[in-house]
Design a protein around this motif. Structure first.
Motif, PDB file in Angstrom:
ATOM      1  N   VAL A   1      40.886  53.705 -73.485  1.00  0.00           N
ATOM      2  CA  VAL A   1      40.371  53.662 -72.109  1.00  0.00           C
ATOM      3  C   VAL A   1      39.621  54.949 -71.781  1.00  0.00           C
ATOM      4  N   LEU A   2      40.232  56.098 -72.080  1.00  0.00           N
ATOM      5  CA  LEU A   2      39.589  57.377 -71.784  1.00  0.00           C
ATOM      6  C   LEU A   2      38.373  57.617 -72.669  1.00  0.00           C
ATOM      7  N   ASN A   3      38.439  57.131 -73.896  1.00  0.00           N
ATOM      8  CA  ASN A   3      37.324  57.320 -74.816  1.00  0.00           C
ATOM      9  C   ASN A   3      36.103  56.518 -74.381  1.00  0.00           C
ATOM     10  N   ASP A   4      36.345  55.421 -73.645  1.00  0.00           N
ATOM     11  CA  ASP A   4      35.245  54.562 -73.200  1.00  0.00           C
ATOM     12  C   ASP A   4      34.668  54.992 -71.857  1.00  0.00           C
ATOM     13  N   VAL A   5      35.340  55.946 -71.181  1.00  0.00           N
ATOM     14  CA  VAL A   5      34.905  56.325 -69.841  1.00  0.00           C
ATOM     15  C   VAL A   5      33.474  56.838 -69.842  1.00  0.00           C
ATOM     16  N   THR A   6      33.135  57.731 -70.782  1.00  0.00           N
ATOM     17  CA  THR A   6      31.782  58.309 -70.831  1.00  0.00           C
ATOM     18  C   THR A   6      30.737  57.223 -71.014  1.00  0.00           C
ATOM     19  N   ARG A   7      30.950  56.346 -71.994  1.00  0.00           N
ATOM     20  CA  ARG A   7      29.971  55.287 -72.281  1.00  0.00           C
ATOM     21  C   ARG A   7      29.845  54.325 -71.107  1.00  0.00           C
ATOM     22  N   HIS A   8      30.977  53.944 -70.523  1.00  0.00           N
ATOM     23  CA  HIS A   8      30.933  53.000 -69.403  1.00  0.00           C
ATOM     24  C   HIS A   8      30.284  53.630 -68.162  1.00  0.00           C
ATOM     25  N   ALA A   9      30.570  54.913 -67.923  1.00  0.00           N
ATOM     26  CA  ALA A   9      29.961  55.590 -66.770  1.00  0.00           C
ATOM     27  C   ALA A   9      28.452  55.680 -66.941  1.00  0.00           C
ATOM     28  N   GLN A  10      27.983  55.972 -68.144  1.00  0.00           N
ATOM     29  CA  GLN A  10      26.543  56.060 -68.397  1.00  0.00           C
ATOM     30  C   GLN A  10      25.865  54.704 -68.273  1.00  0.00           C
ATOM     31  N   GLN A  11      26.604  53.631 -68.604  1.00  0.00           N
ATOM     32  CA  GLN A  11      26.047  52.281 -68.506  1.00  0.00           C
ATOM     33  C   GLN A  11      26.232  51.689 -67.115  1.00  0.00           C
ATOM     34  N   GLY A  12      27.047  52.365 -66.272  1.00  0.00           N
ATOM     35  CA  GLY A  12      27.284  51.861 -64.923  1.00  0.00           C
ATOM     36  C   GLY A  12      28.183  50.646 -64.879  1.00  0.00           C
ATOM     37  N   VAL A  13      29.086  50.522 -65.852  1.00  0.00           N
ATOM     38  CA  VAL A  13      30.002  49.380 -65.895  1.00  0.00           C
ATOM     39  C   VAL A  13      31.440  49.900 -65.837  1.00  0.00           C
ATOM     40  N   GLY A  14      32.374  48.957 -65.674  1.00  0.00           N
ATOM     41  CA  GLY A  14      33.782  49.311 -65.636  1.00  0.00           C
ATOM     42  C   GLY A  14      34.467  49.042 -66.955  1.00  0.00           C
ATOM     43  N   GLY A  15      35.793  49.113 -66.928  1.00  0.00           N
ATOM     44  CA  GLY A  15      36.568  48.862 -68.131  1.00  0.00           C
ATOM     45  C   GLY A  15      36.862  47.396 -68.305  1.00  0.00           C
TER      46      GLY A  15
END
Length: 364
Positions: free
Chosen positions: A146-160
């Protein structure tokens, strides 16, 4: 609930085929996000800033509390399993001695069958003592993911995958502990960006994480093992792990995001406190901790009866006297076993008994 599940994206397999690990972790990530968002909502409801580092750190602490509280039944089972493993240790050694030096396939299979039968008889296995750790590891990896995906998801503007929507993900991404260290930042990231304060925070947390793990293991092998347990191979393995395991945390601490390091450190603190209470109040019989508990109870005029309950010393002494009298009665009522003797010795004993009859008068 159906609408909520329908709005939750499934594991993404379009880009690289079937993702087995992602599929396994997906429901756990969903639960992790649910708990994180619930605690985050609670702390923001009482006035903490939603994008502040301390708010998300407290949410991670809340996640530790939920996970470890849910594992308490497994921990109790672990303690009972460890007790049973210690009780059957002498029988295990007998089986090992029986097949010592035998390398053939039949002997190994027979030894395995007898060992498993012993485990089944007493309702325990070596794996039972590792259950809390085995159950917690997938949750730990889910949090890491979950934490590892935060950067990628924030840059893409999506959630988890669950309730950590795009807005909450952005807040998590922007959150910084003490205003300097991002929760998704690793020690390597901090070195690459030259963030000295974040490096210091991560190093201190990694050292504390290693120290708490070391102390937890040390108090077990130094205080809560009986003299018999300190003679087996398991004890030697525990001593080795006491010094080897911290090295694993050194390497993992380099690659773990700050949020994961915080989770693991707080979880270690929980384990350390939990072990302290167990060693103090439910020590292994015969261990130094058990002797210390008996001394504490004696100073209070109490003792532990045969059923393991704490009772007044007068009741304990009465029980011991009763048990002693019962043992003496049983010993007195038990038929005496006659030692076998040779024919020659039996003849001598008969002659000796015959010589004890009334003596004849001289000259008769």
């Amino acid at each position: 609930m159906d609408l909520l599940l329908a709005s939750t994206p499934a594991p993404d397999t379009a880009s690289g085929g079937f993702d087995l690990i992602g599929t396994i972790l997906w429901p756990l990530k969903w639960v992790v996000e649910l708990v994180l968002v619930a605690w985050h909502w609670l702390f923001t409801a009482i006035g903490l800033p939603p994008a502040d580092g301390i708010t998300w750190v407290l949410a991670i602490v809340g996640l530790v509390i939920v996970v470890r509280a849910a594992l308490i039944p497994l921990f109790v089972r672990q303690i009972k399993s460890q007790r049973k493993m210690m009780e059957i240790a002498p029988e295990l050694r007998k089986i090992q001695e029986k097949y010592r030096g035998k390398r053939d396939q039949l002997s190994r299979e027979a030894m395995s069958r007898e060992t498993m039968a012993l485990y089944k008889k007493h309702g325990t296995t070596p794996v039972s003592s590792c259950l809390p750790l085995l159950v917690q590891m997938p949750i730990f990896f889910a949090l890491f993911s979950v934490l590892n995906d935060v950067t990628r998801h924030a840059q893409q503007g999506v959630g988890g995958v669950g309730l950590l929507n795009a807005e909450a993900t952005q807040q998590f991404y922007d959150a910084k502990l003490f205003g300097v260290a991002s929760l998704h930042e690793t020690l390597i990231d901090a070195f690459n960006t030259g963030n000295t304060t974040a490096i210091v925070i991560l190093l201190v947390l990694v050292v504390l994480m290693i120290a708490s793990q070391f102390f937890t293991q040390l108090q077990i092998i130094s205080k809560n093992l009986s003299p018999e347990a300190k003679t087996g191979q398991a004890y030697q393995m525990q001593k080795i792990m006491l010094y080897v395991l911290p090295f694993a945390f050194v390497f993992s601490g380099v690659f773990f995001p700050l949020g994961v390091v915080i989770y693991w450190f707080v979880s270690n603190l929980w384990t350390m406190g939990q072990q302290f209470l167990v060693i103090r109040e439910m020590p292994t019989p015969g261990s130094e901790a058990a002797k210390a508990r008996e001394e504490r109870l004696a100073r209070k005029g109490k003792a532990i009866d045969s059923s393991g309950k704490v009772v007044p010393i007068s009741k304990y002494e009465a029980e011991q006297q009763r048990l002693l009298e019962e043992a003496e009665r049983a010993k007195a009522q038990a038929p005496k076993r006659q030692q076998p003797v040779s024919k020659q010795r039996a003849k001598k004993q008969a002659q000796k008994r015959g010589g004890q009859s009334p003596t004849t008068q001289p000259g008769s």
